[in-house]
Design an enzyme around this catalytic site. Sequence first.
Site, short mmCIF file in Angstrom:
data_model
loop_
_atom_site.label_atom_id
_atom_site.label_comp_id
_atom_site.label_asym_id
_atom_site.label_seq_id
_atom_site.Cartn_x
_atom_site.Cartn_y
_atom_site.Cartn_z
N ASN A 156 36.59 32.37 44.70
CA ASN A 156 37.68 32.90 43.90
C ASN A 156 37.64 34.43 43.84
O ASN A 156 38.40 35.10 44.53
CB ASN A 156 37.63 32.28 42.50
CG ASN A 156 38.88 32.57 41.70
OD1 ASN A 156 39.63 33.48 42.02
ND2 ASN A 156 39.10 31.80 40.67
N ASP A 157 36.70 34.96 43.07
CA ASP A 157 36.67 36.41 42.89
C ASP A 157 36.49 37.17 44.20
O ASP A 157 37.06 38.24 44.37
CB ASP A 157 35.53 36.79 41.94
CG ASP A 157 35.77 36.21 40.56
OD1 ASP A 157 36.94 35.92 40.25
OD2 ASP A 157 34.79 36.04 39.81
N VAL A 158 35.71 36.60 45.14
CA VAL A 158 35.42 37.33 46.37
C VAL A 158 36.63 37.39 47.32
O VAL A 158 36.60 38.08 48.32
CB VAL A 158 34.22 36.72 47.13
CG1 VAL A 158 32.96 36.82 46.30
CG2 VAL A 158 34.49 35.29 47.54
N VAL A 159 37.72 36.67 46.98
CA VAL A 159 38.94 36.77 47.79
C VAL A 159 40.12 37.25 46.93
O VAL A 159 41.26 37.16 47.34
CB VAL A 159 39.32 35.41 48.44
CG1 VAL A 159 38.28 35.01 49.47
CG2 VAL A 159 39.47 34.31 47.40
N ASN A 160 39.84 37.75 45.74
CA ASN A 160 40.91 38.13 44.82
C ASN A 160 41.47 39.51 45.16
O ASN A 160 40.77 40.52 45.03
CB ASN A 160 40.37 38.13 43.39
CG ASN A 160 41.49 38.19 42.37
OD1 ASN A 160 42.59 38.62 42.68
ND2 ASN A 160 41.19 37.75 41.16
#
Lengths: 472, 98
Positions: free
Chosen positions: A398-402
């Site tokens: 999630n966060d690493v592709v946000n």
Amino acid sequence: MSDPATAVDPIRTAFISTAYLGAAVSFILGLRGMTRPETARRGMQFALGGMIAALAGTLVNHEVVAYQWVLLGLVLGSVIGWPLGMKVAMTQMPQRIAISHMFGALAASLVGIAEYWKHHLDGVALERPQMAALGFEVLFGALTVSGSFMAFAKLHELLPGRGITFPFQNAVNLTVFAGTIGLLVYLVVDPTATWAFVAMTVLAFISGFSMVLPIGGADMPVVVSLLNSYAGLAASATGFALGNTVLIIAGALDGASGFLLSVLMSKAMNRSFSNVLFGAFGSAPRASAAQLGAGGEMKEISLEDAATALRYAKNVVVVPGYGLAVAQAQKAVGELAELLEGHGNEVRYAIHPVAGRMPGHMNVLLAEANISHEKMVEMEEINDSFESVDVVVVIGANDVVNPAAKRDPGSPIYGMPVLNVDQARRVLVLKRGKGTGFAGIENALFVEERTSLLFGDAKSTLTRLVSELKAM
Amino acid sequence: MDFAFAELTIFVLAGFVGFQVITRVPPLLHTPLMSATNMISAISLVGSIVVAGGNHDTLSTVLGTIAVTCATINLVGGYIITDRMLKMFDGGAKGGHR
């Protein structure tokens, strides 16, 4: 003094010193082996050899007389250590590493406490430099024992993974820690102050708990690395206290490694240590991120359509995240990739440095599924080429592709380097539910035009995708 | 203070060597690296064995024996698990699989 170098017999002394020197060299060479996957195993065998030599050297130390206790410890440790090595699943690696930091630090602190106790019993005051070393040893040791246990409890889900916060937490934590340091200084001035030694140990122990308590799951890679570093420093301090150079060297290697990893992890999140330790991630303002997220709807896609898209994608990139570990879906990913590669499609894996709960977490999982490490690509290497990727499959990340990290200055993760998944032609997201990620941040990628979602447990989704593809 | 200075030199130099070597470890192997340094930290055995076997007093013996146990857990468990992980990476390199 328990300095082995002062042993009476010169031949025995020479043997012990040589064994320790050999051990120190073997550790450095062993770590050097870790610079390549092909040489890493050999390196560790080398380090093990060094360890056995050091062990042999210590066993002939003239101070060691009660062998039954040593043997008891060695046997007990092997009996407990064996299953911890053989039985632990790769998905449980973060908590496994955290608990081993605890064991390492516990060994160091107990040696420090025993050393202080011996001097107290004998009525011999410690020299100040030795007291300083012992103090550091027990301080870092006790702090790492409780901190690692907290990290273990969170990673093993004995405790909620989110940071636990309360009012004035930072002030309380800093006061406790300052008190610990103050007591250490007092002890160096007056090494006979037993009460101060006890108080310092207890406060350091509390410090470890309170330090990790507010830290959420997504920040665990930094914390686990930092605790690795502390455990090393405690071992090094033991070496200073006992005048034992191999301990100093091994501890310094361990400390340097943990420190370097925590720096790399912090960088990968664009945050400073102090921000990780005192920032309590989850409590950051989320208003503007929520606005971005409200801009669209998540589009669900049928398994059949997803399978078709993958079947005709020449260039596929898989982005694994913590969700992959939770769902234990690594083998299913391997199966899917094998099928696609059978059709002549290229499949690679884009690894963000902080994907998962510790450095290198995703690589270990994928390697378990027999995926060649040559296909695992680091973020910097792959980030400029997403435009030519036909389909990106995001699995539990999630966060690493946000993209908010690039676009939205109000987002708590703004400035963090992320994978440029939003530049790919098409994005398939495998997601457990419609909720936000671990850090509680909305993700604009999920509502973009080119993004389609498959909801449900990643493992079962992947398995069904595989059978869908086979039927095509 | 002389003895502390010699040891400090060793500490700084070892830290420096460690930093140089570990900078070259690829992110791919960061988890095995962590478990490897964990195993290496089991060298605290050399301290704990002297405490456990020193026959000084009951408390020291008990603390020492627990310390030997903890360090051995890291030595045995740490080695096995590191090797298990590295074996997987090694297998991938030989191209036996995908």
